[in-house]
Design an enzyme around this catalytic site. Structure first.
Site, mmCIF file in Angstrom:
data_model
loop_
_atom_site.group_PDB
_atom_site.id
_atom_site.type_symbol
_atom_site.label_atom_id
_atom_site.label_comp_id
_atom_site.label_asym_id
_atom_site.label_seq_id
_atom_site.Cartn_x
_atom_site.Cartn_y
_atom_site.Cartn_z
ATOM 1 N N GLU A 80 0.847 -1.209 0.000
ATOM 2 C CA GLU A 80 0.000 0.000 0.000
ATOM 3 C C GLU A 80 0.874 1.247 0.000
ATOM 4 O O GLU A 80 1.752 1.404 0.858
ATOM 5 C CB GLU A 80 -0.901 -0.010 1.240
ATOM 6 C CG GLU A 80 -1.847 1.175 1.297
ATOM 7 C CD GLU A 80 -2.746 1.146 2.548
ATOM 8 O OE1 GLU A 80 -3.006 0.056 3.095
ATOM 9 O OE2 GLU A 80 -3.174 2.236 2.963
ATOM 10 N N LYS A 270 -6.304 0.205 12.155
ATOM 11 C CA LYS A 270 -5.858 -0.369 10.872
ATOM 12 C C LYS A 270 -4.601 0.352 10.408
ATOM 13 O O LYS A 270 -3.653 -0.250 9.905
ATOM 14 C CB LYS A 270 -6.976 -0.272 9.837
ATOM 15 C CG LYS A 270 -6.708 -1.020 8.534
ATOM 16 C CD LYS A 270 -6.004 -0.198 7.477
ATOM 17 C CE LYS A 270 -5.841 -0.980 6.163
ATOM 18 N NZ LYS A 270 -5.092 -0.230 5.142
ATOM 19 N N ASP A 286 4.796 -13.687 12.269
ATOM 20 C CA ASP A 286 3.392 -14.057 12.068
ATOM 21 C C ASP A 286 2.522 -12.809 12.273
ATOM 22 O O ASP A 286 2.115 -12.484 13.388
ATOM 23 C CB ASP A 286 3.056 -15.158 13.083
ATOM 24 C CG ASP A 286 1.627 -15.648 12.990
ATOM 25 O OD1 ASP A 286 0.813 -15.007 12.303
ATOM 26 O OD2 ASP A 286 1.323 -16.672 13.624
ATOM 27 N N HIS A 383 -1.350 10.098 -1.066
ATOM 28 C CA HIS A 383 -1.763 8.854 -1.722
ATOM 29 C C HIS A 383 -1.784 9.020 -3.237
ATOM 30 O O HIS A 383 -1.335 8.167 -3.974
ATOM 31 C CB HIS A 383 -3.188 8.486 -1.287
ATOM 32 C CG HIS A 383 -3.216 7.575 -0.112
ATOM 33 N ND1 HIS A 383 -4.365 7.232 0.523
ATOM 34 C CD2 HIS A 383 -2.252 6.920 0.525
ATOM 35 C CE1 HIS A 383 -4.107 6.410 1.517
ATOM 36 N NE2 HIS A 383 -2.820 6.212 1.540
HETATM 37 C C1 MEV Z 1 -5.107 3.756 5.423
HETATM 38 O O1 MEV Z 1 -4.612 2.485 5.078
HETATM 39 C C2 MEV Z 1 -4.926 4.029 6.899
HETATM 40 C C3 MEV Z 1 -5.602 5.293 7.425
HETATM 41 O O2 MEV Z 1 -6.981 5.293 7.024
HETATM 42 C C4 MEV Z 1 -5.491 5.272 8.918
HETATM 43 C C5 MEV Z 1 -6.324 6.305 9.623
HETATM 44 O O3 MEV Z 1 -7.367 6.726 9.103
HETATM 45 O O4 MEV Z 1 -5.936 6.656 10.767
HETATM 46 C C6 MEV Z 1 -4.983 6.540 6.837
#
Ligand code: MEV
Length: 428
Positions: A80, A270, A286, A383
């Site tokens: 990513e 995430k 892992d 991004h």
């Molecule tokens: C994207 O992979 C992760 C984010 O969405 C984390 C967040 O919103 O804190 C940028």
């Protein structure tokens, strides 16, 4: 296509690949792509079953990290875009304040032995506790942990209410030293099962570690001056942007959003795991265990964020993370995979607790940079640049044109392969 392939696992890798090529009608390009890793392909053959090839991830190095006073380059394998850039940016923000300070709990994993059909769970619990030393001794007769200074250090018993009724659960608390520990703990759980069955009079069912490794927590902290939080560090009160104090306060507000809303907390965490997993993948640890542990820990009092942010007495942004880190520096796939070993060399960390500290620092750096971007210019700008470069490459832009084609597509707000092809024509 028939997916029934008797004896597939007994074939060697090239035979299996031929079988798949035939059944899935793959062309030569696909075969080359699956088989591209040559010697590494042979090595990974032994790591899993039914192997036909291998998949390469970009292996990057995050820069700017200072962890407990040491400069480190952090290997990250992730597909990513922006994840590595965010980690490096977060580390850069923390650097003037001395980087990240970490601490970890002992490398304790929990093994569970579940006992069903127990007539009096409370009495059974007492009988198991009375034989705790015997159970620990049987556990410690297995494997090599004791000779390395580790081993089963405690035996506890829980009576757990389940939809199928009460069940007795024996926990082994195992010091796994520098290993991830899954194999050692699972072996111990299976070995103690007969003693546990005898003590409880019940039927031993599951014997396996818990990935809620809440006795193996790692913590990291850093502090950032407000002025460092705005893009142009020399101009904290940019005419067209937010000032540092506002960005700092909005980061705290963004944390509070995650603390109050599981929908936001899932994304917040995430982002942390984007970086944690990338280090785990690079070093062949892992990552699924890290994921399971992190989210289970985040849910212990209702799902919430793994990091916290507050304004310190001096006005700095004070950033903290706490999460379970079940990862080792010895054994496992890291010892087998040459790229995993090389990534560990890049990191230059030998003990599992030091590694856990780096994991925590990396997760915090990633989250700090994500929140900073989210409360200020947003994440799409960064991004989009990388995404546009990928689109330009896919459209066939030669290396010398990729950046320009991408920049024009971003400026036009038209990041598409068809537009990239037009631009390649015009600029090429
Ligand atoms: C994207 O992979 C992760 C984010 O969405 C984390 C967040 O919103 O804190 C940028």
């Amino acid at each position: 296509m028939n997916s029934r392939i008797p004896g597939f696992y007994t074939e060697d890798r090239s035979e299996r690949l031929s079988t798949v090529v035939e059944r899935c009608d793959l062309d030569a390009e696909a075969v080359d792509a699956l088989d591209a890793d040559g010697a590494v392909g042979e090595t990974v053959d032994g790591l899993s079953e039914n192997v036909v090839g291998s998949v390469s991830y970009p292996l990057s190095v995050a820069t700017n990290f200072v962890v407990d006073g040491e400069d480190l380059l952090v290997p990250m394998a992730v597909e990513e875009s922006s994840v590595v850039a965010a980690a490096s940016k977060g580390a850069l923000l923390a650097r003037p304040g001395g980087g990240f300070t970490t601490d970890t709990d002992g490398p304790y994993m929990i093994g569970q032995v579940q006992v069903a059909d127990v007539s009096d769970p409370t009495a059974a619990r007492q009988r198991v506790l009375a034989r705790a030393d015997e159970i620990a001794a049987v556990a410690n007769d297995q494997g090599v942990l004791v000779s390395h200074g580790g081993g089963c250090e405690d035996v506890t018993v829980r009576v757990v209410d389940t939809p199928a009724g009460e069940t007795v659960v024996v926990h082994l608390l195992v010091d796994v030293r520098d290993a991830m520990g899954a194999n050692a703990v699972n072996t111990m759980c299976e070995a103690v099962a007969p003693v546990v069955a005898d003590a409880t009079g019940g039927r031993v069912s599951l014997r396996v570690l818990s990935n809620l490794a809440d006795c193996r927590l790692a913590r990291a902290r850093c502090r950032v001056e407000p002025a460092a939080l705005v893009e142009d560090e020399d101009d904290p009160e940019r005419a067209d942007g937010l000032d540092g104090e506002t960005v700092r306060d909005r980061i705290v507000e963004a944390w509070a959003f995650a603390a109050g809303d599981p929908y936001r907390a899932a994304t917040h965490n995430k982002g942390i795991m984007n970086a944690v997993d990338a280090l785990a993948v690079a070093t062949c640890n892992d990552w699924r265990a890290l994921e399971a542990g992190a989210h289970a820990y985040a849910a212990r009092e209702g799902y919430g964020p793994l990091t916290t942010y507050e304004v310190g007495a001096d006005g700095d942004l004070v950033c903290r993370i706490e999460l379970p880190v079940q990862a080792g520096t010895v054994g496992g796939a890291t010892a087998v995979h040459p790229a995993g070993r090389a990534a560990m060399e890049v990191l230059g960390v030998e003990a599992a607790d030091e590694f856990a500290g780096v994991v925590a620092a990396l997760g915090l750096a990633e989250n700090l940079a994500s929140l900073r971007a989210l409360v200020d210019e947003g994440i799409q700008a960064g991004h989009m640049k990388l995404h546009a470069e990928n689109v330009a490459r896919q459209a066939g832009a030669p290396a010398g044109l990729v950046a320009e084609v991408a920049a024009r597509m971003v400026a036009e707000g038209a990041v598409r392969e068809s537009r990239a092809r037009e631009l390649i024509e015009v600029l090429g």
